[in-house]
Write an enzyme that holds these catalytic residues in place. Structure first.
Site, PDB file in Angstrom:
ATOM      1  N   SER A 182       0.812  -1.216   0.000  1.00  0.00           N
ATOM      2  CA  SER A 182       0.000   0.000   0.000  1.00  0.00           C
ATOM      3  C   SER A 182       0.847   1.268   0.000  1.00  0.00           C
ATOM      4  O   SER A 182       0.488   2.264  -0.628  1.00  0.00           O
ATOM      5  CB  SER A 182      -0.945   0.001   1.207  1.00  0.00           C
ATOM      6  OG  SER A 182      -1.835  -1.084   1.142  1.00  0.00           O
ATOM      7  N   HIS A 234       0.889   4.301   4.437  1.00  0.00           N
ATOM      8  CA  HIS A 234       0.221   5.036   3.356  1.00  0.00           C
ATOM      9  C   HIS A 234       0.739   6.464   3.266  1.00  0.00           C
ATOM     10  O   HIS A 234       1.074   6.950   2.187  1.00  0.00           O
ATOM     11  CB  HIS A 234      -1.297   5.078   3.607  1.00  0.00           C
ATOM     12  CG  HIS A 234      -1.942   3.732   3.600  1.00  0.00           C
ATOM     13  ND1 HIS A 234      -3.267   3.544   3.955  1.00  0.00           N
ATOM     14  CD2 HIS A 234      -1.454   2.500   3.303  1.00  0.00           C
ATOM     15  CE1 HIS A 234      -3.568   2.260   3.852  1.00  0.00           C
ATOM     16  NE2 HIS A 234      -2.477   1.606   3.466  1.00  0.00           N
TER      17      HIS A 234
END
Length: 326
Positions: A182, A234
């Protein structure tokens, strides 16, 4: 994740008094056709992630643990069957298997001198659902970018962004393991945003593209405040990719000029604008400084939460339905 379609002006190729697709009026020859790359590094990344997950499931061998953890899920897959859903609701291996294969864990990175986990964790996934979501996003976003900018630049953004996400995650998360691509995917989103900003003048529908992209980014970051989601990876990946976009994804703003047989007045000394060089320099300094500071703090055992007492809310917001401490 989702991608956003941003149109450029068409190919400008003509002679005589002419206003190019970049808005420049010139009597000379301009060629603004871009090379369209064949995407191959993104498919390789996708295949690699799938292969690593298959290896993880093979090593996990749930039936050998069944007497300790409960009944495996999808047992007809034998050693590739999944851990009990109460242990792993994403249909994947056990946490101990992921840790053995290189999941990100603060103690092992800092005290065990296993810095390689900052890279290996990018290729591991917690389960089929996790893997499917990330790989679909990678295909949707990455192939388009690689066709536009080539495998070297997009490959570097993906890998460096994943590493940047791992560094920030390690600074703030100490009691859990972290896996997944991610951070690298958010790096591609960040690069899309900075690419739009630095190449602003050559895009049509600028405002719509910017608003759409910002909405996609905000929604994806908002999902990261749910429990069991490493939003620090992230954020770290996004910031790294955002800075890399200013460095690696700069487009010429004046077109490609055929210089032979042109008078001196027609020669363009630079294909880029001054603000692009400024963005590039600032981003390079910030990127290098961020990695140096982050790595020094990490390997000295510093806890990012001690410097930022509210930052833990960026990764999980406690409610009556869940406890962020778990």
């Amino acid at each position: 994740m989702a991608s956003v379609d941003m149109e450029r002006g068409g190919v400008a190729k003509n002679r005589g008094n002419y206003t190019s697709s970049y808005g420049m009026s010139t009597p000379y020859y301009y060629e603004t056709r871009e090379r369209q790359w064949i995407s191959w590094v993104i498919p390789i990344f996708v295949i690699s992630n799938i292969a690593v997950f298959i290896v993880a499931m093979f090593i996990n061998n749930c039936p050998n643990q069944e007497h300790r953890t409960g009944k495996c899920v999808v047992r007809f897959l034998h050693r590739f069957s999944f851990q009990p859903l109460r242990e792993n609701p994403l249909f994947g291996p056990s946490a101990s298997t992921l840790e053995k294969l290189g999941a990100l864990e603060w103690k092992k990175v800092v005290h065990g001198h296993q810095g390689w986990r900052l890279v290996t964790c990018i290729w591991l996934h917690a389960g089929v659902i996790h893997l499917l979501a990330n790989m679909l996003s990678l295909i949707f976003i990455g192939i388009r970018l690689e066709q536009q900018f080539g495998f070297v630049r997009i490959g570097l953004i993906y890998l460096i962004s994943g590493f940047g996400g791992s560094v920030l995650s390690s600074l703030f998360i100490r009691n859990n393991i972290s896996v997944g691509a991610s951070g690298a995917l958010f790096g591609l989103l960040g690069a899309m945003l900075s690419e739009l900003i630095t190449n602003w003048t050559i895009y049509s529908n600028k405002a719509a593209a910017l608003i759409t992209l910002l909405i996609i980014i905000v929604i994806n970051l908002a999902v990261g405040i749910l429990p069991h989601v490493d939003n620090f990876a992230h954020i770290g990946g996004f910031l790294t990719g955002f800075l890399l976009g200013f460095i690696l994804l700069v487009r010429p703003q004046f077109g490609w000029i055929e210089r032979h047989n042109l008078p001196p007045a027609a020669q363009v000394k630079s294909k880029h604008k001054a603000y692009q060089y400024i963005f590039l320099l600032i981003s390079l300094v910030l990127l290098l400084a961020g990695f140096v500071v982050g790595l020094v703090m990490l390997f000295r055992g510093k806890n990012g939460n001690d410097r930022c007492h509210w930052c833990h809310y960026l990764s999980c917001v406690p409610t009556s339905r869940w406890n962020c401490g778990n």
